[in-house]
Write an enzyme that holds these catalytic residues in place. Structure first.
Site, mmCIF file in Angstrom:
data_model
loop_
_atom_site.group_PDB
_atom_site.id
_atom_site.type_symbol
_atom_site.label_atom_id
_atom_site.label_comp_id
_atom_site.label_asym_id
_atom_site.label_seq_id
_atom_site.Cartn_x
_atom_site.Cartn_y
_atom_site.Cartn_z
ATOM 1 C CE LYS A 138 -1.737 1.735 3.992
ATOM 2 N NZ LYS A 138 -1.527 3.172 4.162
ATOM 3 C CG ASN A 139 2.583 2.686 3.538
ATOM 4 O OD1 ASN A 139 1.379 2.923 3.390
ATOM 5 N ND2 ASN A 139 3.157 2.599 4.726
ATOM 6 C CB CYS A 163 -5.096 10.600 10.933
ATOM 7 S SG CYS A 163 -3.481 9.985 11.351
ATOM 8 N NE ARG A 175 0.416 10.363 9.307
ATOM 9 C CZ ARG A 175 -0.087 9.199 8.942
ATOM 10 N NH1 ARG A 175 -1.248 8.825 9.358
ATOM 11 N NH2 ARG A 175 0.607 8.385 8.174
ATOM 12 C CG ASP A 213 3.293 1.534 9.262
ATOM 13 O OD1 ASP A 213 2.929 2.401 10.066
ATOM 14 O OD2 ASP A 213 3.363 1.740 8.037
ATOM 15 N NE ARG A 251 -6.767 3.887 5.575
ATOM 16 C CZ ARG A 251 -5.815 4.357 6.373
ATOM 17 N NH1 ARG A 251 -6.010 4.405 7.662
ATOM 18 N NH2 ARG A 251 -4.680 4.790 5.898
HETATM 19 C C1 UD1 Z 1 4.407 7.007 6.137
HETATM 20 C C2 UD1 Z 1 3.568 5.767 5.982
HETATM 21 C C3 UD1 Z 1 3.060 5.294 7.337
HETATM 22 C C4 UD1 Z 1 4.241 5.088 8.286
HETATM 23 C C5 UD1 Z 1 5.106 6.353 8.346
HETATM 24 C C6 UD1 Z 1 6.371 6.173 9.165
HETATM 25 C C7 UD1 Z 1 2.566 6.026 3.792
HETATM 26 C C8 UD1 Z 1 1.331 6.233 2.986
HETATM 27 N N1 UD1 Z 1 2.426 6.063 5.118
HETATM 28 O O1 UD1 Z 1 3.558 8.022 6.672
HETATM 29 O O2 UD1 Z 1 2.376 4.054 7.161
HETATM 30 O O3 UD1 Z 1 3.746 4.815 9.572
HETATM 31 O O4 UD1 Z 1 5.506 6.736 7.004
HETATM 32 O O5 UD1 Z 1 7.124 5.139 8.667
HETATM 33 O O6 UD1 Z 1 3.633 5.766 3.257
HETATM 34 N N2 UD1 Z 1 6.138 14.812 10.558
HETATM 35 C C9 UD1 Z 1 6.161 16.157 10.910
HETATM 36 N N3 UD1 Z 1 6.078 17.089 9.912
HETATM 37 C C10 UD1 Z 1 5.986 16.738 8.597
HETATM 38 C C11 UD1 Z 1 5.962 15.370 8.243
HETATM 39 C C12 UD1 Z 1 6.035 14.428 9.259
HETATM 40 O O7 UD1 Z 1 6.242 16.509 12.081
HETATM 41 O O8 UD1 Z 1 5.931 17.655 7.738
HETATM 42 C C13 UD1 Z 1 6.230 13.796 11.630
HETATM 43 C C14 UD1 Z 1 4.965 12.922 11.722
HETATM 44 O O9 UD1 Z 1 3.977 13.540 12.516
HETATM 45 C C15 UD1 Z 1 5.518 11.678 12.345
HETATM 46 C C16 UD1 Z 1 6.925 11.571 11.744
HETATM 47 O O10 UD1 Z 1 7.249 12.880 11.276
HETATM 48 O O11 UD1 Z 1 5.640 11.854 13.738
HETATM 49 C C17 UD1 Z 1 7.025 10.579 10.602
HETATM 50 O O12 UD1 Z 1 6.087 10.883 9.632
HETATM 51 P P1 UD1 Z 1 6.282 10.504 8.100
HETATM 52 O O13 UD1 Z 1 7.536 9.740 7.915
HETATM 53 O O14 UD1 Z 1 6.103 11.741 7.289
HETATM 54 O O15 UD1 Z 1 5.059 9.543 7.866
HETATM 55 P P2 UD1 Z 1 4.042 9.536 6.673
HETATM 56 O O16 UD1 Z 1 4.745 9.801 5.381
HETATM 57 O O17 UD1 Z 1 2.853 10.353 7.012
#
Ligand code: UD1
Length: 421
Positions: A22-23, A116, A121, A306, A398
Site C-alpha cells: 500500500k505504502n 488522524c 499529522r 507500522d 485500508r
Molecule cells: C508514512 C507511511 C506510514 C508510516 C510512516 C512512518 C505512507 C502512505 N504512510 O507516513 O504508514 O507509519 O511513514 O514510517 O507511506 N512529521 C512532521 N512534519 C511533517 C511530516 C512528518 O512533524 O511535515 C512527523 C509525523 O507527525 C511523524 C513523523 O514525522 O511523527 C514521521 O512521519 P512521516 O515519515 O512523514 O510519515 P508519513 O509519510 O505520514
C-alpha cells in the site's frame, strides 16, 4: 456493518504470496500525474486507499482502469489541480499528491489533511521544502493554495526528520523542476526506492534513493511506463506474526527479506527459526515464544512503527516481559485497551508499552482503532481461545486485501460477516 469472526488457536501452516505494498502503491499512483501517456502498475493491491487514489486521479483528468492485478493510468491530460476535501478526508496520505500535481501543473489546491487516528499529522516539512523550491503557499480555513508562478526550481533541502511523505513529495516536485534538488536527511524506506525506480523508468534522473542524500536533476518531461509494485513489508510481518502467535509455520512467497531485517531479527530473538531462499521467507515457531528486551520504533532501517502494533500482540504470548518504545507517532497504542479485553497484559505510559507475556488469550468482541491496530486484534484473535469478533474493519481493509481469505488459506478460522449493527 461488516465484522471479522475468528475462532482462535488454529495453527497457521502453509505458503502465501505477499500482496503489493500500500505504502508504495499510493505514491506511485500519485507519481502517475507526472508522466504523460500510459502507465501500468502491476501487483497493485485491491485496497480502499488505492481506490481512493484512483478517484483522485480521475478527478484530476486521468483515465484509470483495473485489469487483474494491474492498474492502468492514462495521464496525457491533467485538467485540474485541486483535490476536493471529501477525497482528502478519505485518505490522509493523499498529501503525497501535492508534489506531483504542483510538479506537473505548477499549482495545487487541497485541504489540510489534519489529524488522524495516529495523532496529529503535521505537514510543515512538506510545506517548507516546497517553499524552498519556489512555491508560494497560503493556508486559509484549512485549505492550502500552492502556486509556483515562475515554475519550480531545484533547491538544497535538509529535512529536520527523515519523513517518508516529505521525501516523496520533494522527489516528485523536483522530477520536472528546473535544475538540481538535493534532499539531505531523506527517508530511506524501500518504498522511496520503489518510487524513484519507477520515476527513473519514466525518464527522471533521481540518484541515491534509499540513502539519506537524494539528488534529483529535473527533466523536461516524463513518459508512462510499466512497473511492478514492491511487496508489502507490513503484510509480510502480519503473516509472520500469525505463524508466531499460533505456534505454526509459514512460507512467504514474493517477499523481500532484506527489507524487513529489523523485524526478522525480533522474531529470531523470540525463538522462531527463519530461512530465506531468494524471494521466499520460511519461518517456523514450534517452541514457546521468548520475550525481547526493548524494541524501539525508528525510521528505516530501524524497526518500523507500522509493525509495532502487530508485534505487541505477538509479544503478549511470549514468556517474560518485553518493552516497546514508540518514537514515530504520538497515539499509536490505541488498540491496547481492546487487547487487554482479550487477556493481554500491556501497560502504556507515553511512548512506552510494557508487555507481560501471558499463557492464554481469550476471544472477545473488540473494535479496530486504526489499520495496524486492527491487524493486531486479528493476530490476538488467532492466538486466543474461543471466538473473537472485530468490528470497524473498514480500517483493516485500508491496508489488507481480503485479510480473511489470505489467512484462511494458511489455516486460520476467520470469516467476514455482515451484521445489522
Ligand atoms: C508514512 C507511511 C506510514 C508510516 C510512516 C512512518 C505512507 C502512505 N504512510 O507516513 O504508514 O507509519 O511513514 O514510517 O507511506 N512529521 C512532521 N512534519 C511533517 C511530516 C512528518 O512533524 O511535515 C512527523 C509525523 O507527525 C511523524 C513523523 O514525522 O511523527 C514521521 O512521519 P512521516 O515519515 O512523514 O510519515 P508519513 O509519510 O505520514
Amino acid at each position: 456493518m461488516q465484522k471479522l469472526v475468528i475462532s482462535g488457536e488454529k495453527k497457521i501452516c502453509g505458503e502465501i504470496s505477499v500482496q503489493g505494498a500500500k505504502n508504495a502503491a499510493l505514491p506511485l499512483l500519485a507519481g502517475c500525474v507526472l508522466a504523460r501517456g500510459e502507465t501500468v502498475l502491476h501487483n497493485c493491491p485491491r485496497l480502499s486507499d488505492v481506490y481512493a487514489s484512483t478517484r483522485i486521479l480521475t478527478h484530476l483528468g486521468c483515465r484509470c482502469c483495473r485489469k487483474g492485478d494491474s492498474v492502468i493510468i492514462s495521464s496525457d491530460v491533467i485538467s485540474r489541480s485541486d483535490i476536493p476535501e471529501e477525497l482528502m478526508r478519505e485518505m490522509r496520505s493523499s498529501i503525497v499528491f501535492l508534489g506531483a500535481v504542483i510538479g506537473r501543473t505548477g499549482k495545487c489546491c487541497l485541504s489540510f489533511p489534519g489529524g488522524c487516528e495516529l495523532g496529529p499529522r503535521p505537514i510543515d516539512m512538506h510545506i517548507s521544502a516546497l517553499r524552498q523550491m519556489g512555491v508560494s503557499i497560503c493556508e486559509e480555513y484549512g485549505v492550502l493554495r500552492c502556486e509556483a508562478s515562475k515554475g519550480l526550481h531545484g533547491a538544497k533541502i535538509t529535512l529536520s526528520f527523515p519523513s517518508v511523505g516529505a521525501t516523496e513529495n520533494v522527489i516528485m516536485a523536483a522530477a520536472l523542476a528546473k535544475g538540481e534538488t538535493v534532499i539531505r536527511n531523506a527517508a530511506r524506506e524501500p518504498e522511496i526506492t520503489d518510487l524513484a525506480d519507477f520515476l527513473n523508468l519514466c525518464g527522471a534522473r533521481i540518484y541515491g534513493a534509499g540513502t539519506s542524500t537524494v539528488r534529483i536533476s529535473g527533466v523536461e518531461q516524463l513518459q508512462g511506463c510499466e512497473h511492478r509494485v514492491m511487496p508489502d513489508r507490513i503484510v509480510a510481518t502480519t503473516y509472520l506474526g500469525a505463524a508466531a502467535i499460533t505456534g505454526g509455520e509459514v512460507s512467504l512467497i514474493g517477499s523481500k527479506p532484506e527489507d524487513i531485517e529489523a523485524i526478522l531479527s525480533v522474531f529470531e530473538e523470540m525463538g522462531c527459526n527463519i530461512y530465506n531462499y531468494g524471494d521466499c521467507i520460511y519461518m517456523s515457531c514450534h517452541k514457546p515464544l521468548k520475550s525481547v528486551k526493548t524494541i524501539r520504533t525508528m525510521p528505516y532501517p530501524g524497526f518500523p512503527t507500522d509493525a509495532q502494533s502487530i508485534m505487541l500482540s505477538v509479544l503478549s504470548k511470549a514468556k517474560g516481559t518485553s518493552i516497546m518504545v514508540e518514537n514515530i507517532f504520538e497515539s499509536r497504542y490505541r488498540q491496547v485497551g481492546e487487547l487487554v479485553r482479550m487477556g493481554c497484559m500491556i501497560k502504556t505510559e507515553g511512548k512506552v508499552a510494557i508487555i507481560e507475556g501471558v499463557r492464554k488469550l481469550y476471544g472477545a468482541r473488540v473494535v479496530a482503532t486504526d489499520l495496524r491496530g486492527g491487524a493486531a486484534l486479528v493476530l490476538a484473535g488467532l492466538g486466543a481461545q474461543g471466538e473473537t469478533v472485530i468490528s470497524n474493519i473498514k480500517l483493516i481493509d485500508r491496508g489488507y486485501e481480503a485479510i480473511e481469505k489470505s489467512l484462511s488459506e494458511i489455516g486460520a478460522d476467520i470469516r467476514r460477516i455482515t451484521e445489522a449493527t
